[in-house]
Design a protein around this motif. Structure first.
Motif, PDB file in Angstrom:
ATOM      1  N   GLY A 331       0.820  -1.190   0.000  1.00  0.00           N
ATOM      2  CA  GLY A 331       0.000   0.000   0.000  1.00  0.00           C
ATOM      3  C   GLY A 331       0.860   1.248   0.000  1.00  0.00           C
ATOM      4  N   CYS A 387      -3.932  -2.654   5.039  1.00  0.00           N
ATOM      5  CA  CYS A 387      -3.280  -3.536   4.070  1.00  0.00           C
ATOM      6  C   CYS A 387      -3.600  -5.004   4.343  1.00  0.00           C
ATOM      7  N   ASN A 429       5.249  -0.213   4.672  1.00  0.00           N
ATOM      8  CA  ASN A 429       4.136  -1.065   5.052  1.00  0.00           C
ATOM      9  C   ASN A 429       4.013  -1.170   6.575  1.00  0.00           C
TER      10      ASN A 429
END
Length: 434
Positions: A331, A387, A429
């Motif tokens: 993401g 995510c 992340n």
């Protein structure tokens, strides 16, 4: 963001009502929403939509005229799993509320009226089907949800419209228009005292007009997919139209809130494929797209799905690029932060649109969810949670494509640099910084 001021009541029949008070607004909205729509099982395809039309027909004519006489407008809509009847006004709600219950709570199905309405609905269906893009979407849903009403237009088919009878409509009405399967919503310029008065009046009217017979709520009935995952039809269009469909798993496998899961998937797809993404800029540079993609996520009892639609000079390359990006589980933390702000801003804007707020609140009632709770949970999501939800859901999903190809499309399927870089994003992340 301040929580909404609401009053709620559940009556002995199981009928529920809610008033959302926005006293600074002059506009008022009232509606009755039924937990039954065009994709739900029904004897004749399109029955839910046909019934929606026919309930406006009363022995003395179209009841919409009586709403107009007291300064209100009325309308209705049918979606996959719901039907809603509503009225909008700035005053005279005491006269409008009884009219709404009469609209939903009484029937008059003459064969002459049915034949007239069938002609109108058939013309509507023909208008949609004349658009070749309708066929592309129909093909996509047919592959994802065969043998389901999801793959049939909400209006039904020309054959089912012509076959509709008073008996069919009565059966649908008496099977689904029951107290514990319907909700009342009022929203707008109401005071606390007016809200209490509305709830008292609703109690009298639902007892008069709505059957207290108990309704057994349906369960999810997702159909297996077809083996074919890709379909191409050609047409006389300047640029090919691509629709990528993601058949999503049952959201309740991951969280009780279907609304939250829908928001997460939609937000992540926007982050990956939307106009602010690095992917979109590369797609434009490589001439894969001529305009932004249209992204939507839906959940129904027949199955959950996302659609990603766009125009492409070379549809094969675009499909490959979109598929690669969907399966890229990394993401963009910066975009995630911006999207959360945009999500909250959108919720604030929606609260200033009385009609949208009322419809959303009514749908939340059907789903046993609370709008403020969903907004708060999305606002409190960490980047890693965001995510993780996406990865778990997409890992259990299946991808389909339906293309309306230009007769002059370039069918070169060779990879380009953008496709090879589909999983090349290197984003942070970690957890969102508090």
């Amino acid at each position: 963001m301040r929580e909404l001021s609401t009053l709620k009541r559940t009556y002995s029949s199981g009928f529920e009502a809610q008033v959302v008070m926005r006293p600074q607004f002059a506009k008022q909205f009232i509606g009755i929403i039924v937990d039954f729509g065009g994709a739900d099982p029904q004897k004749v395809a399109g029955g839910a939509h046909f019934l929606e039309h026919m309930l406006f027909n009363k022995p003395d004519g179209d009841i919409a005229h009586r709403f107009e006489e007291v300064g209100a407008t009325t309308n209705a809509f049918t979606s996959e799993n719901e039907t809603m009847f509503y009225a909008e006004m700035t005053n005279h709600w005491r006269k409008v509320v009884p009219l709404l219950f009469e609209l939903v709570g009484t029937t008059s199905f003459s064969e002459k009226g049915i034949a007239k309405e069938a002609h109108i609905i058939d013309q509507e269906l023909s208008m949609y089907q004349d658009d070749i893009l309708w066929q592309a979407r129909h093909n996509l849903l047919q592959m994802m949800f065969p043998n389901s009403n999801l793959s049939t237009d909400l209006a039904g088919t020309h054959e089912s419209i012509a076959a509709m009878s008073a008996k069919d409509l009565e059966e649908i009405y008496h099977a689904h228009y029951l107290a514990n399967n319907m909700k009342f919503i009022a929203c707008g310029g109401f005071s606390q005292n007016q809200a209490q008065e509305i709830l008292r009046e609703v109690g009298k009217l639902e007892n008069k007009y709505i059957s207290a017979k108990k309704y057994q709520l349906p369960t999810n009935q997702v159909s297996p997919s077809e083996d074919n995952h890709d379909m191409v039809i050609t047409g006389d269009v300047d640029t090919s139209r691509v629709i990528v469909g993601i058949k999503l798993p049952d959201f309740e496998e991951f969280d009780p809130s279907k609304n939250l899961m829908q928001s997460i998937i939609e937000s992540m797809l926007e982050e990956k494929l939307g106009t602010m993404s690095s992917w979109f800029k590369k797609a434009q540079q490589n001439a894969l797209l001529v305009s932004p993609l249209d992204i939507s996520v839906s959940y129904t009892r027949q199955g959950n799905f996302a659609t990603i639609a766009g125009f492409a000079p070379n549809y094969q390359k675009l499909i490959l690029a979109i598929k690669a990006q969907i399966k890229n589980f990394n993401g963009d933390k910066r975009l995630f932060t911006l999207q959360k702000k945009e999500y909250i801003a959108e919720m604030i804007r929606e609260r200033d649109n009385i009609s949208d707020l009322a419809i959303e609140a009514g749908e939340m009632m059907l789903e046993r969810e609370d709008l403020d709770t969903v907004v708060r949970r999305f606002q409190n999501l960490s980047f890693s949670e965001f995510c993780d939800y996406y990865k778990k859901i997409i890992s259990k999903s299946d991808i389909f494509t339906s293309t309306l190809a230009s007769n002059s499309s370039n069918l070169d399927s060779s990879n380009d640099s953008l496709l090879n870089r589909g999983n090349d994003t290197r984003e942070d992340n970690g957890d969102e910084t508090k």
